[in-house]
Design an enzyme around this catalytic site. Structure first.
Site, short mmCIF file in Angstrom:
data_model
loop_
_atom_site.label_atom_id
_atom_site.label_comp_id
_atom_site.label_asym_id
_atom_site.label_seq_id
_atom_site.Cartn_x
_atom_site.Cartn_y
_atom_site.Cartn_z
N ASP A 75 0.22 -7.85 2.02
CA ASP A 75 0.64 -6.54 1.69
C ASP A 75 2.14 -6.35 1.62
OD1 ASP A 75 0.49 -3.74 1.34
OD2 ASP A 75 -0.14 -3.22 3.56
N ASN A 96 5.55 4.84 9.15
CA ASN A 96 6.13 3.59 9.63
C ASN A 96 5.98 2.41 8.63
OD1 ASN A 96 5.96 5.05 12.57
ND2 ASN A 96 7.83 3.90 12.20
N SER A 97 4.71 2.40 7.92
CA SER A 97 4.25 1.36 7.14
C SER A 97 5.77 1.14 6.24
CB SER A 97 3.34 1.76 6.42
OG SER A 97 2.18 1.80 6.89
N HIS A 101 0.80 -1.27 0.07
CA HIS A 101 -0.15 0.04 -0.09
C HIS A 101 1.02 1.22 -0.02
CE1 HIS A 101 0.36 -0.27 4.66
NE2 HIS A 101 0.41 0.96 4.57
#
Length: 381
Positions: A152, A227-228, A121
């Site tokens: 993901d 942070n993803s 994402h």
């Protein structure tokens, strides 16, 4: 052994201590009684009240907490320094009305060949990508492939050399209470930020992007926008997870603190290695239609339906495998093969067990009418 790795010996009981100082004072005082009294006074002056009572000669002194704090702080600092060398900043640019929109996420260096693993994402739907290394060096990046929505995970390619690959850890070895560090681009502004927390739970079951995951790591380490795709590391600085999602509010709108989830590193690195080996996307099946899982949150926004579980067919592209099988928008898929489509096993969970080219039986509910058909699964693009 007390915490901190040091055991302090118990004092020798007074009755067992040598008495040379007492005899010297006795000679000066000229009497045995005076000597004993003086010896006792000298012993008390030297040792104060720190001695163990004679009635409990085996008791140990309280450990020194400062030593433990120092050791833990040093371990955290070392793990942060090691992990930060392998976490990069990912700048993405998407086309929106009025121009390009810039966003920031995080990534982790896989190898010296220039492969960067991150969340899908973070990089999907972008026009261009740029990676900023920990030393500030910038490199253009290409999206090699992603595995959305099944996982993901995505892999980028940058120019090789001058990279510090992360050391993989054993995410299966994590237990609640283990110390972990989240490293990433917090709020898209603070490069290489480090937050510390513990593993709050393992093998958490979460519905995420149409798939029920049964191996999420829960942590209370602070995870924020940016942070993803970064790193969750253990005290050895090894990658044990990839921060992916955070719960901010309950279903009733109450604020939530300290509940973040990470994909386990074992699965992340396996998917990433398969993408690198293939030089592109992992082969996944497609059933040829868009759907909506019938979950409590989606049912609340839909008109009243005949069923409250299954997959509602939202659209069927003309000329696709689903259209050829007679599937229509508005149908509810209740079974794929011999597996029921439920909230615990939504459509994508069951679909990923197949390979492109296989023929799968599909059971539909069309306004109360039960229809059975077959679909030859396509290759997901």
């Amino acid at each position: 052994m007390p915490e901190g790795g040091i055991t302090l010996p118990s004092p020798v009981p007074p009755a067992m201590r040598p008495g040379r100082a007492g005899f010297a004072l006795a000679a000066l005082a000229g009497g045995l009684a005076g000597g004993l009294l003086a010896g006792l006074l000298v012993w008390l002056l030297v040792h104060g009240d720190s001695s163990t009572p004679a009635s409990n000669p085996g008791a140990q002194e309280t450990p020194v907490p400062a030593i433990t704090r120092l050791e833990v702080t040093s371990a955290i600092s070392a793990a942060a320094a090691r992990g930060r060398e392998s976490v990069v900043r990912i700048e993405s640019f998407r086309r929106v009305a009025g121009g390009l929109q810039r966003d920031v996420g995080s990534g982790v260096v896989m190898d010296q060949q220039g492969h960067i693993v991150t969340n899908a994402h973070v990089v999907m739907g972008t026009e261009s990508l740029k990676v900023v290394l920990p030393d500030g060096t910038e490199r253009q990046a290409l999206l090699l492939a992603h595995d959305y929505p099944f996982t993901d995970v995505a892999v980028l390619q940058v120019s090789p050399g001058g990279l510090t690959p992360i050391e993989p850890g054993d995410s299966d070895a994590l237990v609640p209470g283990d110390t972990v560090l989240a490293i990433g681009e917090t709020l898209s502004e603070f490069q290489g930020s480090v937050t510390v927390g513990i593993v709050s739970g393992v093998k958490r079951v979460r519905y995420y992007d149409g798939v029920v995951h049964r191996d999420f790591i829960q942590t209370d380490a602070a995870v924020n926008h940016g942070n993803s795709g970064g790193a969750l590391v253990n005290l050895k600085g090894q990658l044990v997870g990839m921060p992916t999602s955070v719960i901010r509010l309950t279903e009733t709108g109450q604020e939530v603190e300290g509940v973040a989830f990470a994909l386990p590193a074992d699965r992340v690195m396996d998917i990433a290695a398969r993408i690198v080996a293939a030089g592109g996307p992992i082969t996944r099946p497609s059933i040829g239609f868009e759907h909506i899982d019938l979950m409590p949150e989606t049912l609340a926004r839909l008109p009243r339906l005949a069923l409250d579980e299954g997959a509602l067919v939202a659209s069927v592209p003309a000329g696709g495998v689903a259209a050829g099988a007679g599937i229509r928008a508005g149908d509810i898929v209740t079974m794929l093969g011999d597996r029921a489509i439920t909230r615990q096993n939504p459509l994508l969970n069951v679909l990923q067990e197949y390979e492109p080219g296989e023929v799968a039986k599909v059971v539909l509910n069309r306004g109360g009418l039960i229809i059975e058909t077959e679909v030859r699964l396509a290759k997901r693009q």
